[in-house]
Design a protein around this motif. Structure first.
Motif, PDB file in Angstrom:
ATOM      1  N   ALA B  97       0.837  -1.206   0.000  1.00 56.84           N
ATOM      2  CA  ALA B  97       0.000   0.000   0.000  1.00 56.84           C
ATOM      3  C   ALA B  97       0.871   1.255   0.000  1.00 56.84           C
ATOM      4  O   ALA B  97       2.052   1.214   0.343  1.00 56.84           O
ATOM      5  CB  ALA B  97      -0.896  -0.002   1.236  1.00 56.84           C
ATOM      6  N   GLY B  98       0.266   2.367  -0.362  1.00 63.42           N
ATOM      7  CA  GLY B  98       0.962   3.654  -0.393  1.00 63.42           C
ATOM      8  C   GLY B  98       1.332   4.116   1.003  1.00 63.42           C
ATOM      9  O   GLY B  98       0.483   4.221   1.882  1.00 63.42           O
ATOM     10  N   MET B  99       2.623   4.338   1.197  1.00 60.05           N
ATOM     11  CA  MET B  99       3.080   4.889   2.476  1.00 60.05           C
ATOM     12  C   MET B  99       4.086   5.976   2.158  1.00 60.05           C
ATOM     13  O   MET B  99       4.999   5.776   1.368  1.00 60.05           O
ATOM     14  CB  MET B  99       3.679   3.790   3.349  1.00 60.05           C
ATOM     15  CG  MET B  99       2.609   2.822   3.832  1.00 60.05           C
ATOM     16  SD  MET B  99       3.222   1.549   4.936  1.00 60.05           S
ATOM     17  CE  MET B  99       3.770   0.311   3.790  1.00 60.05           C
ATOM     18  N   GLY B 102       8.715  10.357   4.103  1.00 61.22           N
ATOM     19  CA  GLY B 102       8.468  11.432   5.064  1.00 61.22           C
ATOM     20  C   GLY B 102       7.990  10.727   6.319  1.00 61.22           C
ATOM     21  O   GLY B 102       8.621  10.784   7.371  1.00 61.22           O
ATOM     22  N   ALA B 103       6.891   9.975   6.157  1.00 63.66           N
ATOM     23  CA  ALA B 103       6.464   9.093   7.250  1.00 63.66           C
ATOM     24  C   ALA B 103       7.503   7.991   7.391  1.00 63.66           C
ATOM     25  O   ALA B 103       7.930   7.649   8.489  1.00 63.66           O
ATOM     26  CB  ALA B 103       5.102   8.507   6.945  1.00 63.66           C
ATOM     27  N   LEU B 104       7.907   7.399   6.257  1.00 65.68           N
ATOM     28  CA  LEU B 104       8.923   6.346   6.258  1.00 65.68           C
ATOM     29  C   LEU B 104      10.248   6.934   5.779  1.00 65.68           C
ATOM     30  O   LEU B 104      10.282   7.907   5.035  1.00 65.68           O
ATOM     31  CB  LEU B 104       8.521   5.204   5.315  1.00 65.68           C
ATOM     32  CG  LEU B 104       7.196   4.490   5.582  1.00 65.68           C
ATOM     33  CD1 LEU B 104       7.073   3.276   4.677  1.00 65.68           C
ATOM     34  CD2 LEU B 104       7.080   4.067   7.041  1.00 65.68           C
ATOM     35  N   GLY B 126       3.412   7.610  -1.955  1.00 64.15           N
ATOM     36  CA  GLY B 126       2.547   8.078  -0.882  1.00 64.15           C
ATOM     37  C   GLY B 126       2.620   9.579  -0.873  1.00 64.15           C
ATOM     38  O   GLY B 126       3.170  10.187  -1.808  1.00 64.15           O
ATOM     39  N   ASP B 127       2.095  10.175   0.170  1.00 66.34           N
ATOM     40  CA  ASP B 127       2.137  11.624   0.265  1.00 66.34           C
ATOM     41  C   ASP B 127       3.607  12.044   0.315  1.00 66.34           C
ATOM     42  O   ASP B 127       4.383  11.466   1.057  1.00 66.34           O
ATOM     43  CB  ASP B 127       1.435  12.054   1.560  1.00 66.34           C
ATOM     44  CG  ASP B 127       0.690  13.346   1.363  1.00 66.34           C
ATOM     45  OD1 ASP B 127       0.766  13.910   0.260  1.00 66.34           O
ATOM     46  OD2 ASP B 127       0.031  13.787   2.320  1.00 66.34           O
ATOM     47  N   GLY B 128       3.982  13.027  -0.462  1.00 65.36           N
ATOM     48  CA  GLY B 128       5.375  13.466  -0.409  1.00 65.36           C
ATOM     49  C   GLY B 128       6.155  13.147  -1.659  1.00 65.36           C
ATOM     50  O   GLY B 128       7.302  13.542  -1.796  1.00 65.36           O
ATOM     51  N   ILE B 165      -5.362   7.673  -7.675  1.00 67.98           N
ATOM     52  CA  ILE B 165      -5.961   8.914  -7.176  1.00 67.98           C
ATOM     53  C   ILE B 165      -6.503   8.626  -5.783  1.00 67.98           C
ATOM     54  O   ILE B 165      -7.393   7.794  -5.619  1.00 67.98           O
ATOM     55  CB  ILE B 165      -7.096   9.402  -8.097  1.00 67.98           C
ATOM     56  CG1 ILE B 165      -6.564   9.638  -9.514  1.00 67.98           C
ATOM     57  CG2 ILE B 165      -7.753  10.650  -7.533  1.00 67.98           C
ATOM     58  CD1 ILE B 165      -7.631  10.044 -10.517  1.00 67.98           C
ATOM     59  N   VAL B 166      -5.950   9.290  -4.785  1.00 67.60           N
ATOM     60  CA  VAL B 166      -6.364   9.011  -3.413  1.00 67.60           C
ATOM     61  C   VAL B 166      -7.494   9.961  -3.028  1.00 67.60           C
ATOM     62  O   VAL B 166      -7.322  11.172  -2.983  1.00 67.60           O
ATOM     63  CB  VAL B 166      -5.181   9.162  -2.431  1.00 67.60           C
ATOM     64  CG1 VAL B 166      -5.646   8.891  -1.007  1.00 67.60           C
ATOM     65  CG2 VAL B 166      -4.050   8.217  -2.812  1.00 67.60           C
ATOM     66  N   VAL B 167      -8.652   9.357  -2.772  1.00 70.47           N
ATOM     67  CA  VAL B 167      -9.788  10.148  -2.304  1.00 70.47           C
ATOM     68  C   VAL B 167      -9.883  10.016  -0.790  1.00 70.47           C
ATOM     69  O   VAL B 167     -10.199  10.977  -0.089  1.00 70.47           O
ATOM     70  CB  VAL B 167     -11.098   9.665  -2.966  1.00 70.47           C
ATOM     71  CG1 VAL B 167     -12.297  10.430  -2.419  1.00 70.47           C
ATOM     72  CG2 VAL B 167     -11.013   9.811  -4.471  1.00 70.47           C
ATOM     73  N   GLY B 263      -7.180  -0.038   8.665  1.00 65.37           N
ATOM     74  CA  GLY B 263      -6.031   0.369   7.859  1.00 65.37           C
ATOM     75  C   GLY B 263      -5.166   1.364   8.607  1.00 65.37           C
ATOM     76  O   GLY B 263      -5.662   2.240   9.309  1.00 65.37           O
ATOM     77  N   GLY B 264      -3.878   1.228   8.436  1.00 63.75           N
ATOM     78  CA  GLY B 264      -2.937   2.104   9.131  1.00 63.75           C
ATOM     79  C   GLY B 264      -2.853   3.471   8.503  1.00 63.75           C
ATOM     80  O   GLY B 264      -3.278   3.706   7.379  1.00 63.75           O
ATOM     81  N   THR B 265      -2.300   4.389   9.277  1.00 64.51           N
ATOM     82  CA  THR B 265      -1.963   5.727   8.787  1.00 64.51           C
ATOM     83  C   THR B 265      -0.638   6.099   9.424  1.00 64.51           C
ATOM     84  O   THR B 265      -0.253   5.514  10.441  1.00 64.51           O
ATOM     85  CB  THR B 265      -3.046   6.760   9.148  1.00 64.51           C
ATOM     86  OG1 THR B 265      -2.586   8.065   8.780  1.00 64.51           O
ATOM     87  CG2 THR B 265      -3.349   6.771  10.636  1.00 64.51           C
ATOM     88  N   SER B 305      -7.901  -3.375   1.385  1.00 63.11           N
ATOM     89  CA  SER B 305      -6.864  -3.238   2.415  1.00 63.11           C
ATOM     90  C   SER B 305      -7.494  -2.848   3.735  1.00 63.11           C
ATOM     91  O   SER B 305      -8.666  -2.495   3.810  1.00 63.11           O
ATOM     92  CB  SER B 305      -5.814  -2.204   1.991  1.00 63.11           C
ATOM     93  OG  SER B 305      -6.409  -0.950   1.791  1.00 63.11           O
ATOM     94  N   GLY B 306      -6.665  -2.915   4.776  1.00 63.46           N
ATOM     95  CA  GLY B 306      -7.130  -2.589   6.123  1.00 63.46           C
ATOM     96  C   GLY B 306      -7.072  -3.815   6.998  1.00 63.46           C
ATOM     97  O   GLY B 306      -8.018  -4.603   7.061  1.00 63.46           O
ATOM     98  N   GLY B 307      -5.927  -4.024   7.658  1.00 64.86           N
ATOM     99  CA  GLY B 307      -5.805  -5.121   8.606  1.00 64.86           C
ATOM    100  C   GLY B 307      -5.532  -6.476   7.997  1.00 64.86           C
ATOM    101  O   GLY B 307      -5.788  -7.498   8.638  1.00 64.86           O
ATOM    102  N   ALA B 326      -4.007  -5.127  -0.391  1.00 63.21           N
ATOM    103  CA  ALA B 326      -2.824  -4.296  -0.158  1.00 63.21           C
ATOM    104  C   ALA B 326      -2.502  -4.345   1.325  1.00 63.21           C
ATOM    105  O   ALA B 326      -3.416  -4.431   2.160  1.00 63.21           O
ATOM    106  CB  ALA B 326      -3.085  -2.856  -0.598  1.00 63.21           C
ATOM    107  N   ILE B 327      -1.217  -4.322   1.635  1.00 59.70           N
ATOM    108  CA  ILE B 327      -0.814  -4.323   3.044  1.00 59.70           C
ATOM    109  C   ILE B 327       0.108  -3.135   3.346  1.00 59.70           C
ATOM    110  O   ILE B 327       0.955  -2.765   2.545  1.00 59.70           O
ATOM    111  CB  ILE B 327      -0.091  -5.631   3.448  1.00 59.70           C
ATOM    112  CG1 ILE B 327       1.153  -5.890   2.585  1.00 59.70           C
ATOM    113  CG2 ILE B 327      -1.050  -6.805   3.375  1.00 59.70           C
ATOM    114  CD1 ILE B 327       2.065  -6.987   3.134  1.00 59.70           C
ATOM    115  N   GLY B 328      -0.101  -2.559   4.509  1.00 64.08           N
ATOM    116  CA  GLY B 328       0.747  -1.468   4.981  1.00 64.08           C
ATOM    117  C   GLY B 328       1.431  -1.869   6.277  1.00 64.08           C
ATOM    118  O   GLY B 328       2.617  -2.212   6.314  1.00 64.08           O
ATOM    119  N   THR B 329       0.637  -1.894   7.361  1.00 58.08           N
ATOM    120  CA  THR B 329       1.172  -2.206   8.685  1.00 58.08           C
ATOM    121  C   THR B 329       1.924  -3.538   8.698  1.00 58.08           C
ATOM    122  O   THR B 329       3.037  -3.611   9.238  1.00 58.08           O
ATOM    123  CB  THR B 329       0.011  -2.277   9.704  1.00 58.08           C
ATOM    124  OG1 THR B 329      -0.744  -1.063   9.601  1.00 58.08           O
ATOM    125  CG2 THR B 329       0.529  -2.432  11.116  1.00 58.08           C
TER     126      THR B 329
END
Ligand SMILES: Cc1cc2nc3c(=O)[nH]c(=O)nc-3n(C[C@H](O)[C@H](O)[C@H](O)COP(=O)(O)O)c2cc1C
Lengths: 227, 448
Positions: B97-99, B102-104, B126-128, B165-167, B263-265, B305-307, B326-329
């Motif tokens: 997933a998009g991370m 900046g965060a990472l 991700g953002d950044g 496109i992230v909504v 889902g993580g943030t 995604s989400g958990g 998709a996986i993030g955490t």
């Protein structure tokens, strides 16, 4: 001069032809006729060519422009020259919402008025509006210069960062954390150059500069009511 | 009259309040001391109905299984073939997933690219903006188009294998990003075009479009800029999945990424994470229904995604109709986030391994969610990439194990009919019969 009839050629083929131009292209002058408010005209260009669009354009004309000069002989729809990187976009008429949104560079000139959220989240672009601009302009504007010969609507520069906002006329109200600033010689210099480049008949001394008061840069509970 | 000896009255044991629990009281004390809401990373920590509340039935006389080590069980997936000239082909249906960079840290992004590429899947910016490490080490890179547009530029757009496109994001549907001053290094500040050391708030809404009609035109613009070559995904939070998926598809999305509240943030308000959005289990069926109603199921891919933690979760998501996950955490944990080997350091930060979620403070002992050069140096991107690859392989093998047991030669052939639910909630949310019954709670005409 290469002329493209947008209605006959279609958007995809039109943009494809413009995208195919290399840095050293000989075909540097292009004209698009029958624009008729179509969206995404001449977006994503990346060559030193000059494109003149005859008629009004829809959303995102000249979006993400690099290098090219794009003239719109009409009015422009929402998001004109959004995220522009370099080059120049000139709108002869009025521009709808979010003109020059998130632009990183280049110059956007609007000969008429610009609607709300002009220069929202701008990141280095220069925007010169000969007329007035609508509310929430330069919201979260990060850097670059927004020059307005006319008046500005409500909440100018709300939550802006380091962008410089120059207004000649009245400002209906300033947004959160935006304040009037001192006009120093270097600002007059910037203004003089931008006004000349934008073909604007005004003197730098007639403008007032606005920018961030920098009170909201780091969260402070005493400012909570401003958020 | 005899008096009761006060010493002889039986004492009641001290009783904690379920309403004013120690946790709640500590929240109140923290708020009273600071005057600001709690910000943290991660996803919803509260107990929610999850995929753990579903079980596969496996094979029986009516369904025969496939041989574990002999008979093929395909795991590949193609994303974005509807409008794009170059859809994305993945070997496994588990994407990263998009991370945000900046965060990472840069090396953490590199490790995600290495691990994903080795496992035959994609990773996401991700953002950044897009970093060179990430582009360089990711065979397939999805470039996020976010409201902040930090670092957004047409060169990177054309370098991407897909655009997302992230909504919205499941952890904070309707919320923007937050990167606090501590993490704004020179490099992060430059990529985002902002002064160093200030709190950066990413907008919650796109600056140049609102609503589904505008989205359609925005997708057109992005396709024109990239010559209709790469797929365009739309990522939405698990808010109103039926309508959001319908509108995204009508706007022309090639794929929809749907992110539930677990889902993580990188950072947002705890109250947002815990109280806004719907659980992943609850959003998938309405999303699939929307695709089916449009005749677009399997044509527009659904990435859930989400958990997501294991091959069982992957298999369950796919049985309910997702094309991929998709996986993030979980990917961060595979890289070494919250590892008990740093327990002493977590303790020094007032927490414990497994519970550390102050990612926004940039003091991550594992060197992943930080921009501090010393902490970053603890993390080895090559080793991290190897660990992520292993983890992705294990998840895939697990999902295949389940699929073969259900007699499926492709993960996509898993179906809702392979599942039963353990609880009424899960049965109702996932529209799966309660185990041992033919009862779909909430569905007329079915009975216990
Ligand atoms: C550290 C971190 C940073 C994130 N940054 C972004 C981001 O920049 N853009 C985005 O759309 N989602 C972001 N997310 C959310 C993920 O893309 C994804 O939706 C979520 O992590 C999936 O849930 P999971 O963590 O339970 O696997 C981030 C998540 C984490 C953990």
């Amino acid at each position: 001069m290469q002329t493209i009839d947008l209605e006959k050629t279609g958007l995809r083929e039109t943009n494809k032809m413009l995208h195919a131009q290399a840095a050293n292209t000989n075909q540097t002058a292009w004209e698009i006729v029958n624009a008729k408010g179509a969206h995404a005209i001449a977006c994503g260009l990346d060559a030193p060519i000059e494109v003149t669009v005859k008629g009004s354009t829809g959303y995102y004309c000249a979006g993400m422009n690099q290098q090219a000069t794009i003239n719109i002989h009409g009015s422009a729809g929402p998001g004109t020259a959004e995220n522009m990187m370099s080059g120049k976009v000139v709108v002869e008429g009025d521009a709808s919402q979010y003109a020059g949104a998130t632009g990183h560079g280049g110059l956007l000139v609007i000969k008429g008025n610009a609607s709300s959220r002009c220069g929202i989240s701008m990141k280095g672009i220069n925007i010169v509006v000969h007329g007035n601009i609508g509310h929430m302009s330069a919201f979260m504007a990060q850097s670059g210069n927004l020059v307005v010969l006319g008046d500005a609507g409500d909440a100018l520069g709300d939550s802006c960062y380091e962008a410089r906002l120059f207004v000649r006329g009245m400002v209906k109200s300033l947004g959160a954390d935006c304040e009037k600033k001192e006009m120093r010689p270097e600002h007059l210099e910037i203004l003089r150059a931008l006004l000349a480049e934008a073909g604007a008949d005004a003197k730098p001394e007639e403008f007032t500069r606005y920018g961030s008061a920098r009170n909201l840069y780091n969260f402070d509970v005493d400012n909570a009511s401003a958020y | 009259m005899t008096k009761t000896d006060p010493k002889r009255i039986p004492q009641t044991t001290p009783r904690q309040s379920a309403t004013f629990s120690q946790d709640v009281n500590s929240d109140i004390r923290r708020a009273a001391a600071t005057g600001i809401y709690d910000i943290r990373g991660g996803g919803a920590k509260r107990k929610l109905p999850t995929f753990d509340d579903l079980l596969f039935m496996g094979a029986s006389i009516s369904r025969y299984p496939l041989e574990g080590y002999r008979e093929k069980c395909d795991t590949s997936v193609t994303i974005g073939g509807l409008h794009a000239e170059n859809p994305i082909h993945l070997d496994i249906p588990i994407t990263i997933a998009g991370m945000s960079f900046g965060a990472l840290s840069g090396p953490a992004k590199e490790a995600l690219g290495r691990g994903a590429s080795a496992a035959g899947t994609s990773t996401t910016t991700g953002d950044g903006g897009m970093t060179a490490e990430e582009r360089g080490h990711s065979n397939k890179l999805v470039y996020q188009y976010l409201p902040s547009r930090y670092g957004m530029n047409p060169d990177d757009l054309r370098r991407a294998d897909a655009i997302e496109i992230v909504v919205g994001q499941g952890a904070k549907p309707g919320g923007g990003g937050m990167l606090l001053g501590q993490k704004i290094s020179d490099r992060v500040a430059e990529m985002r075009n902002l002064p160093k050391g200030i709190d950066q708030r990413s907008a919650c809404r796109h600056p140049d479009w609102t609503g589904p009609d505008d989205l359609e035109i925005k997708i057109l613009e992005l396709r024109e800029i990239t010559g209709w070559k790469v797929p365009i995904y739309v990522k939405v939070a698990g808010a109103r999945p039926y309508y959001d998926v319908t509108l995204a598809v009508k706007a022309g999305a090639d794929a929809v990424v749907l992110d539930g509240m677990q889902g993580g943030t990188a950072a947002t308000q705890d109250v947002f994470i815990e109280h806004v959005g719907q659980p992943t289990l609850a959003i998938i069926r309405p999303a699939v229904q929307a695709l089916q109603d449009l005749g677009m199921h399997r044509k527009v891919q659904l990435i859930l995604s989400g958990g997501i933690r294991s091959g069982a979760d992957v298999a369950k998501a796919m049985a309910l109709g997702a094309d991929a996950v998709a996986i993030g955490t979980a990917a961060l944990i595979a890289l070494g986030d919250n590892d008990p080997k740093y327990e002493a350091e977590y303790n020094a930060l007032g927490t414990t391994a497994g519970a550390y979620d102050d990612w926004h403070e940039g003091r991550d002992p594992a060197g992943i969610t930080t921009q501090d050069p010393e902490l970053m140096a603890r993390f080895d991107p090559i080793e991290g990439g190897r660990r992520l690859k292993n983890y992705l392989k294990v998840m895939t093998l697990e999902a295949q194990t389940i699929a073969r047991a259900c007699g499926k030669n492709h993960l996509h052939n898993l179906e809702p009919e392979d599942l039963v639910a353990l609880t009424m909630e899960a049965a109702a949310m996932a529209q799966i019969p309660l185990a041992g019954t033919n009862w779909y709670p909430g569905k007329p005409g079915t009975s216990y």
